[in-house]
Design an enzyme around this catalytic site. Structure first.
Site, PDB file in Angstrom:
ATOM      1  N   LYS A  96       0.839  -1.219   0.000  1.00 44.69           N
ATOM      2  CA  LYS A  96       0.000   0.000   0.000  1.00 44.69           C
ATOM      3  C   LYS A  96       0.861   1.252   0.000  1.00 44.69           C
ATOM      4  CE  LYS A  96      -3.790  -2.042   2.526  1.00 44.69           C
ATOM      5  NZ  LYS A  96      -4.907  -1.938   3.434  1.00 44.69           N
ATOM      6  N   LYS A 108       2.638  -4.197  11.025  1.00 46.41           N
ATOM      7  CA  LYS A 108       1.292  -4.531  11.505  1.00 46.41           C
ATOM      8  C   LYS A 108       1.385  -5.146  12.884  1.00 46.41           C
ATOM      9  CE  LYS A 108      -3.028  -4.397  10.070  1.00 46.41           C
ATOM     10  NZ  LYS A 108      -3.604  -3.429   9.117  1.00 46.41           N
ATOM     11  N   THR A 192     -10.256   5.732   4.754  1.00 42.94           N
ATOM     12  CA  THR A 192     -10.219   4.477   3.995  1.00 42.94           C
ATOM     13  C   THR A 192     -11.419   4.435   3.047  1.00 42.94           C
ATOM     14  OG1 THR A 192      -9.141   3.372   5.827  1.00 42.94           O
ATOM     15  CG2 THR A 192     -10.180   1.958   4.200  1.00 42.94           C
TER      16      THR A 192
HETATM   17  P1  NAD Z   1     -14.638  -2.923  11.817  1.00 43.09           P
HETATM   18  O1  NAD Z   1     -14.289  -3.822  12.929  1.00 43.09           O
HETATM   19  O2  NAD Z   1     -14.999  -1.504  12.089  1.00 43.09           O
HETATM   20  O3  NAD Z   1     -15.893  -3.564  10.975  1.00 43.09           O
HETATM   21  C1  NAD Z   1     -15.887  -4.862  10.462  1.00 43.09           C
HETATM   22  C2  NAD Z   1     -17.293  -5.179   9.916  1.00 43.09           C
HETATM   23  O4  NAD Z   1     -17.263  -6.488   9.294  1.00 43.09           O
HETATM   24  C3  NAD Z   1     -18.390  -5.232  10.979  1.00 43.09           C
HETATM   25  O5  NAD Z   1     -19.608  -4.752  10.445  1.00 43.09           O
HETATM   26  C4  NAD Z   1     -18.504  -6.747  11.263  1.00 43.09           C
HETATM   27  O6  NAD Z   1     -19.772  -7.117  11.793  1.00 43.09           O
HETATM   28  C5  NAD Z   1     -18.292  -7.299   9.862  1.00 43.09           C
HETATM   29  N1  NAD Z   1     -17.881  -8.700   9.867  1.00 43.09           N
HETATM   30  C6  NAD Z   1     -16.964  -9.298  10.683  1.00 43.09           C
HETATM   31  N2  NAD Z   1     -16.879 -10.604  10.408  1.00 43.09           N
HETATM   32  C7  NAD Z   1     -17.715 -10.842   9.379  1.00 43.09           C
HETATM   33  C8  NAD Z   1     -18.093 -12.004   8.662  1.00 43.09           C
HETATM   34  N3  NAD Z   1     -17.561 -13.219   8.945  1.00 43.09           N
HETATM   35  N4  NAD Z   1     -18.999 -11.867   7.669  1.00 43.09           N
HETATM   36  C9  NAD Z   1     -19.562 -10.676   7.390  1.00 43.09           C
HETATM   37  N5  NAD Z   1     -19.261  -9.541   8.047  1.00 43.09           N
HETATM   38  C10 NAD Z   1     -18.361  -9.624   9.039  1.00 43.09           C
HETATM   39  O7  NAD Z   1     -13.415  -3.021  10.792  1.00 43.09           O
HETATM   40  P2  NAD Z   1     -12.949  -1.952   9.682  1.00 43.09           P
HETATM   41  O8  NAD Z   1     -11.958  -1.028  10.289  1.00 43.09           O
HETATM   42  O9  NAD Z   1     -14.142  -1.404   8.965  1.00 43.09           O
HETATM   43  O10 NAD Z   1     -12.123  -2.932   8.717  1.00 43.09           O
HETATM   44  C11 NAD Z   1     -12.783  -3.789   7.783  1.00 43.09           C
HETATM   45  C12 NAD Z   1     -11.745  -4.298   6.787  1.00 43.09           C
HETATM   46  O11 NAD Z   1     -11.134  -3.199   6.136  1.00 43.09           O
HETATM   47  C13 NAD Z   1     -10.597  -5.107   7.415  1.00 43.09           C
HETATM   48  O12 NAD Z   1     -10.182  -6.086   6.501  1.00 43.09           O
HETATM   49  C14 NAD Z   1      -9.515  -4.072   7.601  1.00 43.09           C
HETATM   50  O13 NAD Z   1      -8.224  -4.641   7.685  1.00 43.09           O
HETATM   51  C15 NAD Z   1      -9.736  -3.265   6.339  1.00 43.09           C
HETATM   52  N6  NAD Z   1      -9.149  -1.939   6.410  1.00 43.09           N
HETATM   53  C16 NAD Z   1      -9.581  -1.034   7.346  1.00 43.09           C
HETATM   54  C17 NAD Z   1      -8.972   0.208   7.400  1.00 43.09           C
HETATM   55  C18 NAD Z   1      -9.429   1.265   8.371  1.00 43.09           C
HETATM   56  O14 NAD Z   1      -8.870   2.374   8.322  1.00 43.09           O
HETATM   57  N7  NAD Z   1     -10.405   1.014   9.215  1.00 43.09           N
HETATM   58  C19 NAD Z   1      -7.941   0.531   6.502  1.00 43.09           C
HETATM   59  C20 NAD Z   1      -7.549  -0.401   5.543  1.00 43.09           C
HETATM   60  C21 NAD Z   1      -8.164  -1.650   5.506  1.00 43.09           C
END
Ligand code: NAD
Length: 416
Positions: A96, A108, A192
């Site tokens: 990234k 990480k 994001t």
């Molecule tokens: P979060 O914890 O805020 O939300 C995760 C969401 O996914 C929740 O709604 C949860 O209920 C749902 N979820 C979890 N397990 C699931 C399953 N088995 N099936 C369906 N839904 C499911 O997390 P986030 O920060 O929004 O991150 C989500 C993804 O994005 C991750 O892969 C994370 O690494 C990636 N990401 C996040 C960021 C960031 O800045 N927050 C940046 C880059 C990548």
């Protein structure tokens, strides 16, 4: 990584890293160095729980490579955190940073815990304990943590405070994703999702689909998924499906996203409040223009890739599509925007936060947004150009763009 083979995440990353480096003309020595993080620390963190007993939590910090600059990447709190996942995630962070052309390598961290079952004060003690345990290898010019799954601005505030106490001077640049009053950046929380929305607009333009009225499906309604749904709704698209770990909601006329955002809890849970839900598998295979996996790893696999009916897949989550599924959807003519490109908005604005902390001078949200857009679009164009020029799939093209600056820095430093 819930419900998946952990070996796969690291092993499949290594396959693409090797392929990318070979295509760039590098040999076995460079591959040997860059296929694994240069450092992984495992720590055991004793935490006094509210009932007076001590529980020992296991945490990790992986640093992929620091040839370009300090390493950077989030800290995840989740029961399924493990060393292989943290390693893979640190390599993805390098990619990234490379695609966005940031002066960082990837890092990480993670702690095996379930924050949904811990009190506020237990979470504070765990966050501070983690920083004490890893303090020797992190710092504003060494390795800079940030939020990830189930960590937030409050946790960043505790971690920053603990680090500042250890070092005995205020160190806002130690961590990003902080609350605004402690040196956070405007626009960080939704960065994001903003970046993913920019990628959706670019991908739709390439496919000749107009955003107005387009049908969008988003898996996951946490930080990334909920803001993204809102941005696409505001841009005139119809968000027809959303989901969380509990289930999924579907409405072909478009869901009321603001209402759902008001009602979701801090862990991104909202579908438990409704009766007419569909399964996550049904959600992923809905007829739509854009499918955005924004939850966890390994959701689009060989078992559902041939049933996906989206025209474009934009990976907001890290690692939601397996390598085999990538090949299947690419062969079916679906345009896939890979995670290391699509979800770089978070680390880009984290970089802006760090720059502002170092300068002690803070930018307006409009300035942050304009710079974010410029970097995301440049990254998209570089990856898309290589994809068409070299006739490689979008994931391999993204890995090639993502790893080339790091490999060049390694070579110039004389490490390989
Ligand atoms: P979060 O914890 O805020 O939300 C995760 C969401 O996914 C929740 O709604 C949860 O209920 C749902 N979820 C979890 N397990 C699931 C399953 N088995 N099936 C369906 N839904 C499911 O997390 P986030 O920060 O929004 O991150 C989500 C993804 O994005 C991750 O892969 C994370 O690494 C990636 N990401 C996040 C960021 C960031 O800045 N927050 C940046 C880059 C990548």
């Amino acid at each position: 990584m819930t419900g998946m083979d952990n070996n796969n995440v690291l092993a499949s990353t290594q396959i693409v890293i090797e392929e990318a480096l070979r295509k760039l003309g590098y040999g076995d020595d460079m591959i040997e160095l860059l296929k694994e993080p240069m450092r992984v620390l495992t720590v055991r963190i004793p935490v006094r729980m509210d009932d007076g007993k001590t529980r020992v939590f296991i945490g990790y910090r992986a640093q992929h490579n620091d040839a370009v600059g300090p390493t950077k990447g989030g800290v995840r709190f989740h029961p399924d955190v493990n060393e292989l996942e943290v390693k893979a995630l640190s390599i993805w962070m390098s990619l990234k940073c490379g695609i966005a052309d940031l002066p960082y390598g990837g890092g990480k961290g993670g702690i095996i815990c379930d924050p949904r079952k811990m009190s506020f004060r237990e979470l504070e003690r765990l966050s501070r304990g983690y920083v004490r345990a890893i303090s020797q290898i992190v710092g504003p010019n060494k390795d800079i943590p940030a939020p990830d799954v189930m960590t937030n601005a409050q946790i960043m505030a505790w971690m920053m405070d603990e680090y500042s106490r250890i070092r005995e001077f205020d160190s806002p640049g130690f961590i990003t994703g902080k609350p605004l009053v402690l040196g956070g950046s405007l626009g960080r929380e939704s960065a994001t999702a903003k970046g993913v929305a920019i990628m959706i607009h670019e991908a739709m333009a390439k496919q000749g689909i107009s955003v107005a009225g387009a049908r969008i499906v988003v898996q996951g309604f946490g930080n990334a998924g909920s803001y993204l749904a809102k941005f696409m709704h505001d841009a005139g698209a119809k968000v027809v499906g959303i989901s969380d770990v509990h289930g999924a909601l579907y409405n072909e006329q478009g869901l009321d996203i603001e209402h759902l955002m008001d009602r979701r809890d801090s862990f991104g849970m909202v579908t438990n409040l409704f009766q007419n839900t569909i399964s996550n598998d049904e959600l992923l295979t809905l007829d739509c223009d854009v499918l955005v996996p924004a939850a966890i790893e390994n959701q689009i696999t060989a078992s559902n890739a041939d049933r996906i009916r989206a025209k474009i897949i934009v990976e907001a989550a890290n690692g939601p599509t397996t390598l085999e599924a990538t090949r299947i959807v690419t062969d079916r003519g679906i345009l896939l925007i890979p995670d290391v490109l699509a979800s770089a908005g978070g680390v880009i604005v984290s970089y802006f936060e760090w720059v502002q902390n170092n300068q002690g001078y803070y930018w307006s949200e409009a300035e942050v947004d304009a710079k974010l857009r410029e970097m995301m679009v440049r990254g998209f164009n570089n990856v898309y150009e290589l994809h068409t020029l070299k006739k490689v799939d979008m994931r391999l093209a993204a890995y090639m763009v993502g790893v080339r600056k790091m490999a060049e820095a390694v070579r110039l430093r004389g490490w390989v």
